[in-house]
Write a protein that holds these residues in place. Structure first.
Motif, PDB file in Angstrom:
ATOM      1  N   MET A  83       0.817  -1.219   0.000  1.00  0.00           N
ATOM      2  CA  MET A  83       0.000   0.000   0.000  1.00  0.00           C
ATOM      3  C   MET A  83       0.851   1.270   0.000  1.00  0.00           C
ATOM      4  N   THR A  84       2.037   1.188   0.601  1.00  0.00           N
ATOM      5  CA  THR A  84       2.897   2.378   0.652  1.00  0.00           C
ATOM      6  C   THR A  84       3.407   2.769  -0.728  1.00  0.00           C
ATOM      7  N   SER A  85       3.353   1.839  -1.689  1.00  0.00           N
ATOM      8  CA  SER A  85       3.845   2.139  -3.042  1.00  0.00           C
ATOM      9  C   SER A  85       2.763   2.732  -3.946  1.00  0.00           C
ATOM     10  N   ILE A  86       1.523   2.828  -3.441  1.00  0.00           N
ATOM     11  CA  ILE A  86       0.436   3.403  -4.237  1.00  0.00           C
ATOM     12  C   ILE A  86       0.599   4.922  -4.289  1.00  0.00           C
ATOM     13  N   ASN A  87       0.502   5.479  -5.462  1.00  0.00           N
ATOM     14  CA  ASN A  87       0.685   6.924  -5.655  1.00  0.00           C
ATOM     15  C   ASN A  87      -0.408   7.700  -4.918  1.00  0.00           C
ATOM     16  N   PRO A  88      -0.072   8.563  -3.948  1.00  0.00           N
ATOM     17  CA  PRO A  88      -1.082   9.343  -3.204  1.00  0.00           C
ATOM     18  C   PRO A  88      -1.921  10.239  -4.108  1.00  0.00           C
ATOM     19  N   GLN A  89      -1.362  10.627  -5.257  1.00  0.00           N
ATOM     20  CA  GLN A  89      -2.104  11.498  -6.162  1.00  0.00           C
ATOM     21  C   GLN A  89      -3.363  10.820  -6.700  1.00  0.00           C
ATOM     22  N   LEU A  90      -3.349   9.485  -6.768  1.00  0.00           N
ATOM     23  CA  LEU A  90      -4.543   8.769  -7.211  1.00  0.00           C
ATOM     24  C   LEU A  90      -5.695   8.989  -6.229  1.00  0.00           C
ATOM     25  N   TYR A  91      -5.378   8.947  -4.927  1.00  0.00           N
ATOM     26  CA  TYR A  91      -6.407   9.190  -3.913  1.00  0.00           C
ATOM     27  C   TYR A  91      -6.882  10.637  -3.949  1.00  0.00           C
ATOM     28  N   GLU A  92      -5.947  11.558  -4.150  1.00  0.00           N
ATOM     29  CA  GLU A  92      -6.311  12.976  -4.205  1.00  0.00           C
ATOM     30  C   GLU A  92      -7.234  13.247  -5.392  1.00  0.00           C
ATOM     31  N   ALA A  93      -6.905  12.648  -6.546  1.00  0.00           N
ATOM     32  CA  ALA A  93      -7.748  12.836  -7.740  1.00  0.00           C
ATOM     33  C   ALA A  93      -9.130  12.231  -7.523  1.00  0.00           C
ATOM     34  N   ALA A  94      -9.167  11.052  -6.901  1.00  0.00           N
ATOM     35  CA  ALA A  94     -10.449  10.397  -6.637  1.00  0.00           C
ATOM     36  C   ALA A  94     -11.296  11.210  -5.664  1.00  0.00           C
ATOM     37  N   GLU A  95     -10.647  11.802  -4.657  1.00  0.00           N
ATOM     38  CA  GLU A  95     -11.364  12.617  -3.680  1.00  0.00           C
ATOM     39  C   GLU A  95     -11.947  13.862  -4.336  1.00  0.00           C
ATOM     40  N   TYR A 105     -11.678   0.881  -6.041  1.00  0.00           N
ATOM     41  CA  TYR A 105     -11.181   1.181  -7.385  1.00  0.00           C
ATOM     42  C   TYR A 105      -9.691   1.544  -7.443  1.00  0.00           C
ATOM     43  N   ILE A 106      -9.069   1.777  -6.298  1.00  0.00           N
ATOM     44  CA  ILE A 106      -7.635   2.129  -6.308  1.00  0.00           C
ATOM     45  C   ILE A 106      -6.820   1.123  -5.503  1.00  0.00           C
ATOM     46  N   THR A 107      -7.163   0.971  -4.214  1.00  0.00           N
ATOM     47  CA  THR A 107      -6.327   0.158  -3.319  1.00  0.00           C
ATOM     48  C   THR A 107      -6.332  -1.320  -3.707  1.00  0.00           C
ATOM     49  N   ILE A 108      -7.516  -1.903  -3.849  1.00  0.00           N
ATOM     50  CA  ILE A 108      -7.598  -3.340  -4.138  1.00  0.00           C
ATOM     51  C   ILE A 108      -6.978  -3.684  -5.495  1.00  0.00           C
ATOM     52  N   PRO A 109      -7.274  -2.930  -6.596  1.00  0.00           N
ATOM     53  CA  PRO A 109      -6.591  -3.237  -7.862  1.00  0.00           C
ATOM     54  C   PRO A 109      -5.072  -3.129  -7.762  1.00  0.00           C
ATOM     55  N   ALA A 110      -4.586  -2.160  -6.953  1.00  0.00           N
ATOM     56  CA  ALA A 110      -3.139  -2.019  -6.784  1.00  0.00           C
ATOM     57  C   ALA A 110      -2.552  -3.195  -6.012  1.00  0.00           C
ATOM     58  N   LEU A 111      -3.373  -3.829  -5.165  1.00  0.00           N
ATOM     59  CA  LEU A 111      -2.900  -4.967  -4.369  1.00  0.00           C
ATOM     60  C   LEU A 111      -2.989  -6.296  -5.118  1.00  0.00           C
ATOM     61  N   MET A 112      -3.728  -6.344  -6.226  1.00  0.00           N
ATOM     62  CA  MET A 112      -3.963  -7.603  -6.915  1.00  0.00           C
ATOM     63  C   MET A 112      -2.672  -8.316  -7.337  1.00  0.00           C
ATOM     64  N   PRO A 113      -1.657  -7.631  -7.897  1.00  0.00           N
ATOM     65  CA  PRO A 113      -0.411  -8.341  -8.229  1.00  0.00           C
ATOM     66  C   PRO A 113       0.245  -8.986  -7.001  1.00  0.00           C
TER      67      PRO A 113
END
Length: 305
Positions: free
Chosen positions: A190-202, A214-222
């Motif tokens: 989770m620490t490798s997920i780009n924070p800007q994705l959350y900011e844009a979603a917010e 739509y962001i965290t779980i897809p990023a965790l799938m690999p």
């Protein structure tokens, strides 16, 4: 000349990083001693090998496993192994991901650190200690759970000697012990997920739930897929956790390949047959890993192994 220069470069790199290689040396030696040298014992799968006899019998041990007098108990143990291991693997991934997501929502570092410490601690208990704790808690005579049931006017339940209750209790104990430890890799991912994705979603009006979906779980799938493949290779290796909790009254639902091999190889001293069972288990584990790796190629477009 070019080959000589390459060798010099490799040797210079080894000299430069010699301390790293020295640190790695004990691990390398232990791996050779405990993982590779024992592989020479595979040949005993083709022998009638007991403390009193050593005779080459070809594939007779495997015939005994699949079609002989031990076949019924073997296939029952094989079925139990698949049921317990796959259930534990799937529940483990789900529970670890959910707990990691919940921990990620705790913004107070001290509180999050305290929670992480509490949920990690059971991992460091041995299975013998864990089994002792839950045997006391689930005891029909004075156990915590049965005391509550008796206070409610119900009959005590013999959880660890009941075929109905043994599997759910086993999976519950396993999750209590290992779920916290399993969250580490997902929290790191989770620490490798780009924070800007959350900011844009917010900004687009997405709440925490939608951001998670739509962001965290897809990023965790690999990461989830890698963990699944790596653990699938060990899916038949379940032994200690079952051995300390099962008994003769629940053999039909609790006996696994590991405990079956222990009885054949150690208690009955038939080392050849025990080795044959172990070899079969290793082959199945390898096939499972290769199949899952092929699935990864189709799903992700890349290998894991």
């Amino acid at each position: 000349m070019q080959e000589l220069n390459k060798r010099k470069k490799v040797w210079n790199k080894i000299k430069k990083d010699k301390f790293y290689y020295l640190m790695f040396l004990p691990v390398f030696v232990m791996t050779i001693i405990f993982n590779y040298i024992p592989m020479f014992g595979i040949r005993y799968a083709f022998y009638k090998f007991t403390p009193f006899k050593k005779e080459f019998i070809g594939l007779d041990n495997f015939k005994n496993i699949f079609f002989g007098i031990n076949s019924q108990r073997f296939w029952l143990a094989f079925k139990n192994t698949i049921i317990l291991s796959l259930s534990n693997l799937i529940l483990g991934i789900i529970a670890s991901v959910v707990l990691a997501l919940l921990l990620n929502e705790v913004y107070n570092k001290k509180i999050r650190g305290a929670i992480q410490t509490i949920v990690y601690l059971p991992h460091f208990l041995s299975w013998v200690v864990t089994a002792s704790i839950f045997t006391i808690i689930l005891s029909p005579q004075g156990g915590f759970i049965n005391s509550i049931l008796e206070a409610m006017g119900k009959e005590p339940i013999y959880f660890l000697t009941s075929e109905k209750w043994w599997r759910p209790i086993f999976l519950l104990i396993y999750r209590w012990k290992e779920t916290g430890w399993g969250t580490i890799i997902y929290l790191a991912a989770m620490t490798s997920i780009n924070p800007q994705l959350y900011e844009a979603a917010e900004i687009d009006g997405a709440g925490r739930w939608r951001q998670t979906i739509y962001i965290t779980i897809p990023a965790l799938m690999p990461t989830i897929l890698v963990v699944f493949v790596l653990n699938l290779g060990k899916v038949l290796n379940i032994f200690e956790s079952v051995f300390v909790l099962y008994n003769s009254m629940v053999h039909n639902v609790a006996d696994v390949i590991g405990t079956f091999t222990y009885r054949i190889g150690m208690q009955q001293a038939d080392y050849g047959l025990g080795t044959a069972i172990g070899l079969f288990k290793s082959l199945i584990a390898m096939i499972l890993v290769l199949i899952t790796n092929k699935v990864s190629q189709k799903v992700r477009g890349s290998d894991i192994l």
